[in-house]
Design an enzyme around this catalytic site. Sequence first.
Site, short mmCIF file in Angstrom:
data_model
loop_
_atom_site.label_atom_id
_atom_site.label_comp_id
_atom_site.label_asym_id
_atom_site.label_seq_id
_atom_site.Cartn_x
_atom_site.Cartn_y
_atom_site.Cartn_z
N GLU A 83 0.82 -1.22 0.00
CA GLU A 83 0.00 0.00 0.00
C GLU A 83 0.85 1.27 0.00
OE1 GLU A 83 -3.14 -0.18 2.94
OE2 GLU A 83 -3.32 2.00 2.97
N LYS A 219 -7.16 -1.39 11.70
CA LYS A 219 -6.50 -1.86 10.46
C LYS A 219 -5.32 -0.95 10.15
CE LYS A 219 -5.93 -2.09 5.79
NZ LYS A 219 -5.17 -1.19 4.92
N ASP A 235 4.61 -14.69 11.78
CA ASP A 235 3.30 -15.23 11.44
C ASP A 235 2.27 -14.10 11.62
OD1 ASP A 235 0.81 -16.41 11.41
OD2 ASP A 235 1.44 -18.21 12.48
N HIS A 333 -2.31 9.18 -0.65
CA HIS A 333 -2.49 7.91 -1.35
C HIS A 333 -2.35 8.09 -2.86
CE1 HIS A 333 -3.86 5.37 1.93
NE2 HIS A 333 -3.98 4.40 1.06
C1 MEV Z 1 -5.73 2.55 5.22
O1 MEV Z 1 -4.97 1.42 4.91
C2 MEV Z 1 -5.75 2.79 6.70
C3 MEV Z 1 -6.68 3.89 7.18
O2 MEV Z 1 -8.00 3.64 6.70
C4 MEV Z 1 -6.66 3.84 8.70
C5 MEV Z 1 -7.67 4.74 9.35
O3 MEV Z 1 -8.72 5.01 8.76
O4 MEV Z 1 -7.39 5.13 10.51
C6 MEV Z 1 -6.27 5.23 6.67
#
Ligand code: MEV
Length: 345
Positions: A83, A219, A235, A333
Site C-alpha cells: 500500500e 486496520k 506469522d 495515497h
Molecule cells: C488505510 O490502509 C488505513 C486507514 O483507513 C486507517 C484509518 O482510517 O485510521 C487510513
Amino acid sequence: MTDSSIPKFFEKSHQEKLNIISNFSELTEPELNHLKNATGGIDFEHANKMIENAIGTFSLPLGIATNFKINDKDYLVPMVIEEPSVVAAASKAAKIARIHGGFQAKVDGNISIGQIQVCKEIKTSSSSMLIVELMIDVGDAMGANVTNTMCETVAPLIEKITGGKTLLRILSNYSTKRMVTTTATFDKDAVGGEQVVDNMILAFEFADNDVYRAVTHNKGVMNGTISVANATGQDSRAIEAAAHAYASHTGRYRSLTTWSKDDSGNLVGTFEIPLSVGIVGGVTNDHPIAKICTKILQLTNVQDLACIMASTGLAQNFAAMRALATEGIQKGHMKLHARKQASNS
Ligand code: MEV
C-alpha cells in the site's frame, strides 16, 4: 552511523539507499546484492520446501521507515507492504515523535500458552470438560512448534492424572502473556497546533466508541505492525488474530490505541497488544530477506522486535488519524497511485 533520521531518504537512488542501510547495519556484499537484485529473496526450490503444491514465488515491496527512536536507540525499520503512503507516513510520524524522545516501549514476558482439552466421562446426563494450560517460556522463538509439541507430549500424562481423554492439544494465539506496550508524545506544534490535536482526540473517540470505525482504525495500526512482521518473517495471521481479540477484551471491540493530551497540550499515544514474535527458528532464519531485515534492525533479543513492531503500529495510527483529521488520506495515497498509472499507460 547510528542516526536513523536521514534527510530526503525518499529522493535517493536505489544504490544510495542501499549504501545508507549498509553503513547503518553493516550489511555484507552478498546481503546487499540480495536487496539489489530485488527478486524477493527465494527461488522456486526454496519455495517448494516451504509449502506444498508450490508453483512459484510472489514478491512485495520492501521499504525502510526512517527516524525511529525506540527506548533511546535509533532504528531503520524494514516494512513489507503493497500500500502506498504507509512507509512515508510511519517515517513522518517517527520524526515528530523524536522531538520528545521517540517511543518508550516494554514487553512483559515471552510465555506461550498451550491448551489441552480433556474430556471427562461423568455418569450424568452430560459430560464435563477440563482445559489444562501450559505456560512455556519460549525465549527468542515465536514458539508455536515447541508449544504444540509440549502439549502433545504431556497429554498422556494429563490423561493418567485426570482419568479423562485428551482431544485438542494446541497453542493459543491469544498471547496475553506476551504483552507489549509503547507510548510516544507528539509535539503539539509539529502535529499542526491545538486544533489538530483536539480533532485527533475526537477521531480516537470515534474509533473507541464505534465498531465500524474501530475496525478501520485498528486496520491502520496493523498496517505498521504487520509490515514489520512481514519483513522479518513473522506469522502475521497469529498477530492479527490476537490483536483483534484483544481489541474486545473489555467486552466491546474498541480502539487498540489510546490518545490524550499532556499538560502542555502535546498529543500522547499508547498502544498495547499481545504480540508473539520470534527471532530464532521459522521463516526468520530461513528466508534470506527476512534475515537481512532482522540484521537491519540489529536485533539482539525478541523483546526489541516486539517494541519496534508496536511502535511502528502506533506511528502508523498517528499518521492516519492526523491525515484524516486534516486534509484526508486521499491526497497522500493518490500521489504514488498517479505515478503508477502514468507508468502503466
Ligand atoms: C488505510 O490502509 C488505513 C486507514 O483507513 C486507517 C484509518 O482510517 O485510521 C487510513
